[in-house]
Design an enzyme around this catalytic site. Sequence first.
Site, PDB file in Angstrom:
ATOM      1  N   ASP A 270       0.685  -1.226  -0.163  1.00  0.00           N
ATOM      2  CA  ASP A 270       0.117  -0.596  -0.344  1.00  0.00           C
ATOM      3  C   ASP A 270       1.090   1.307   0.257  1.00  0.00           C
ATOM      4  O   ASP A 270       1.952   1.382   0.736  1.00  0.00           O
ATOM      5  CB  ASP A 270      -0.663   0.103   0.627  1.00  0.00           C
ATOM      6  CG  ASP A 270      -2.327   1.265   1.277  1.00  0.00           C
ATOM      7  OD1 ASP A 270      -1.691   1.900   0.915  1.00  0.00           O
ATOM      8  OD2 ASP A 270      -3.321   1.130   1.649  1.00  0.00           O
ATOM      9  N   TYR A 359      -9.932  15.477  -4.782  1.00  0.00           N
ATOM     10  CA  TYR A 359      -9.672  14.473  -6.130  1.00  0.00           C
ATOM     11  C   TYR A 359      -8.739  15.723  -7.500  1.00  0.00           C
ATOM     12  O   TYR A 359      -7.462  15.968  -6.720  1.00  0.00           O
ATOM     13  CB  TYR A 359     -10.855  14.120  -7.077  1.00  0.00           C
ATOM     14  CG  TYR A 359      -9.579  13.499  -7.608  1.00  0.00           C
ATOM     15  CD1 TYR A 359      -8.956  11.838  -7.991  1.00  0.00           C
ATOM     16  CD2 TYR A 359     -10.664  13.935  -9.571  1.00  0.00           C
ATOM     17  CE1 TYR A 359      -8.879  11.407  -8.965  1.00  0.00           C
ATOM     18  CE2 TYR A 359      -9.369  12.851 -10.170  1.00  0.00           C
ATOM     19  CZ  TYR A 359      -9.510  11.759 -10.583  1.00  0.00           C
ATOM     20  OH  TYR A 359      -8.141  11.194 -11.370  1.00  0.00           O
TER      21      TYR A 359
HETATM   22  P1  NAD Z   1      -7.815   1.926 -11.632  1.00  0.00           P
HETATM   23  O1  NAD Z   1      -8.847   2.659 -10.469  1.00  0.00           O
HETATM   24  O2  NAD Z   1      -8.581   1.609 -12.301  1.00  0.00           O
HETATM   25  O3  NAD Z   1      -6.770   2.109 -10.958  1.00  0.00           O
HETATM   26  C1  NAD Z   1      -5.852   2.176  -9.859  1.00  0.00           C
HETATM   27  C2  NAD Z   1      -5.303   1.608  -9.396  1.00  0.00           C
HETATM   28  O4  NAD Z   1      -4.156   1.765  -8.328  1.00  0.00           O
HETATM   29  C3  NAD Z   1      -5.812  -0.176  -9.019  1.00  0.00           C
HETATM   30  O5  NAD Z   1      -4.986  -1.140  -9.370  1.00  0.00           O
HETATM   31  C4  NAD Z   1      -5.058   0.088  -6.943  1.00  0.00           C
HETATM   32  O6  NAD Z   1      -5.442  -0.710  -6.843  1.00  0.00           O
HETATM   33  C5  NAD Z   1      -4.198   1.110  -7.241  1.00  0.00           C
HETATM   34  N1  NAD Z   1      -4.301   1.770  -5.490  1.00  0.00           N
HETATM   35  C6  NAD Z   1      -5.075   2.117  -5.398  1.00  0.00           C
HETATM   36  N2  NAD Z   1      -4.398   2.210  -4.356  1.00  0.00           N
HETATM   37  C7  NAD Z   1      -3.740   2.231  -3.870  1.00  0.00           C
HETATM   38  C8  NAD Z   1      -2.660   2.641  -2.898  1.00  0.00           C
HETATM   39  N3  NAD Z   1      -3.093   3.298  -2.045  1.00  0.00           N
HETATM   40  N4  NAD Z   1      -1.362   1.850  -2.469  1.00  0.00           N
HETATM   41  C9  NAD Z   1      -1.108   0.823  -3.863  1.00  0.00           C
HETATM   42  N5  NAD Z   1      -1.978   1.103  -5.529  1.00  0.00           N
HETATM   43  C10 NAD Z   1      -3.081   1.810  -5.345  1.00  0.00           C
HETATM   44  O7  NAD Z   1      -8.083   3.996 -12.616  1.00  0.00           O
HETATM   45  P2  NAD Z   1      -7.218   4.368 -13.689  1.00  0.00           P
HETATM   46  O8  NAD Z   1      -8.486   4.814 -14.280  1.00  0.00           O
HETATM   47  O9  NAD Z   1      -6.547   3.367 -14.329  1.00  0.00           O
HETATM   48  O10 NAD Z   1      -6.732   5.686 -13.508  1.00  0.00           O
HETATM   49  C11 NAD Z   1      -4.972   4.969 -12.674  1.00  0.00           C
HETATM   50  C12 NAD Z   1      -4.270   6.722 -12.379  1.00  0.00           C
HETATM   51  O11 NAD Z   1      -5.066   7.763 -13.852  1.00  0.00           O
HETATM   52  C13 NAD Z   1      -5.143   7.610 -11.260  1.00  0.00           C
HETATM   53  O12 NAD Z   1      -4.037   8.261 -10.939  1.00  0.00           O
HETATM   54  C14 NAD Z   1      -6.381   8.600 -11.736  1.00  0.00           C
HETATM   55  O13 NAD Z   1      -6.805   9.349 -10.845  1.00  0.00           O
HETATM   56  C15 NAD Z   1      -5.664   8.803 -13.356  1.00  0.00           C
HETATM   57  N6  NAD Z   1      -6.942   9.189 -14.013  1.00  0.00           N
HETATM   58  C16 NAD Z   1      -7.449   8.681 -14.209  1.00  0.00           C
HETATM   59  C17 NAD Z   1      -8.295   9.456 -15.430  1.00  0.00           C
HETATM   60  C18 NAD Z   1      -9.457   8.306 -16.483  1.00  0.00           C
HETATM   61  O14 NAD Z   1     -10.323   8.614 -17.002  1.00  0.00           O
HETATM   62  N7  NAD Z   1      -9.245   6.879 -16.258  1.00  0.00           N
HETATM   63  C19 NAD Z   1      -8.665  10.162 -15.776  1.00  0.00           C
HETATM   64  C20 NAD Z   1      -7.511  11.381 -14.744  1.00  0.00           C
HETATM   65  C21 NAD Z   1      -7.119  10.222 -14.201  1.00  0.00           C
END
Ligand code: NAD
Length: 454
Positions: A270, A359
Amino acid sequence: MADRYLSFTGTAPGRLLTRRLGLPQPARLRRWSAEQPTLQGRLLHLTAGKSDLDLAPVLALAGLDLDLVPAGSALDLGTENPVAVVLDATGVHDVDSLAEVHAALHPVVRSVAGSGRIVVLGSPPDPADHHRAAVQQGLEGFVRSLGKEIGRGRTVNLVRLTDARAAESTFRFLLSPRSAYVSGQVIEVGDGGGTDAGAGSGVVGAPADWGRPLAGRTALITGAARGIGEAVAATLARDGARVVCLDVPAAGADLDAVAARLGGVALALDITADDAGARIADALPEGLDVLVHNAGITRDRRLVNMPAERWSSVLDVNLASVLRTTDALLSGGTLRPGGRVVATASIAGIAGNAGQTNYAASKAGIVGLVRSLGPRALSEYGVTVNAVAPGFIETRMTAAVPLFIREAGRRMNSLAQGGLPVDVAETTAWFASPGSGAVNGQVVRVCGQSLLGA
Ligand code: NAD
């Protein structure tokens, strides 16, 4: 979640109907594949004003058929439409020479191929010359507007630079299918600290093989069990990196599967743990070259309804742990000289978003981190610090968004579609490249030129 509208508009009846109704016309974007790694075709090199850049030798390395049009000479468009146009406007210094930008692109813009690229080059702002500063800033409005009107999956970006060689990795990225979902961006490239004529193509730190630029390097990706993080791990592995995939212990099975598929290592941890930095350092006694802070969470609620716990959990994962682990891995020497830090912001951190005060605060914090630490980390540790700011990316996170908001999010950008995790991954790989030492302190949006925060 499949984009059915995009599939529908790809058919002849779909195209006809949506055109009649005046609905968005998303083009199927050309992305990188092993079979088609380049855009394949003609690259027009145009100039506005008098430029001092030695650009042609660098553009010749982009893998396209370079067609240099000397400044002031008549343009012969011939029969082959260009797939890319680079307009060198670094010499534009007054309103009259700005007109040369119009003169150069006006006859060309219609013929640029679908999914093609327009890259305009400008100079960094000049505090001593407000006429020059004004028209150079004018290029930004020009590029952002052209991006919004050009259509057919074509992108338009502005690069501010003083040294063409230092921008080689940036040209290779922007003039390729890897940058399919990056449009309307302004990217500053530094001077790269000079050149080394003995090494590769002359850029300090340039990879011996641009096809596998991360060979021999180790990259750690947080949140790598799924979504964008999984795509980043796969793309960095494609580029030759040994990948260390980190995610929470609860995601252990998925994480193990991703790491095994990529020939990498899984690290169940984590990232908010107080000793996360120390445990990463212990797992990497030989050091680290690329640190990708991708793990992120949302806990949406309007501020009036947001309990403190929702606030702190988002700030802890998205910002505090990024600050803590970056500090620990830099000061402890785990991140080696030549290293790269790539953090993940969001367009919500730039434009703001209702229900996301927590966020957006965390993601705007990433922008602040990158801008402040980038220059210092480079001079003290030889490490660059940049951020990707994704827009609407098709992942589980966005699949959970209610239908109408999701459909609006997908279409409200110049490319009229959501991005794919691989689009964020390709941008990360460009930052991570050993050839990108002159790209520092940048926040590049991977958002198809989203209308939010534009
Ligand atoms: P997702 O939720 O599919 O994946 C996020 C991953 O991070 C998961 O596998 C989760 O288990 C892991 N995670 C969460 N908390 C954690 C912790 N404390 N320690 C270790 N791992 C942890 O999200 P995503 O859509 O793939 O997004 C990835 C990144 O991109 C994030 O930072 C998100 O804020 C950013 N983002 C995504 C979007 C989008 O449209 N999907 C848009 C803007 C920004």
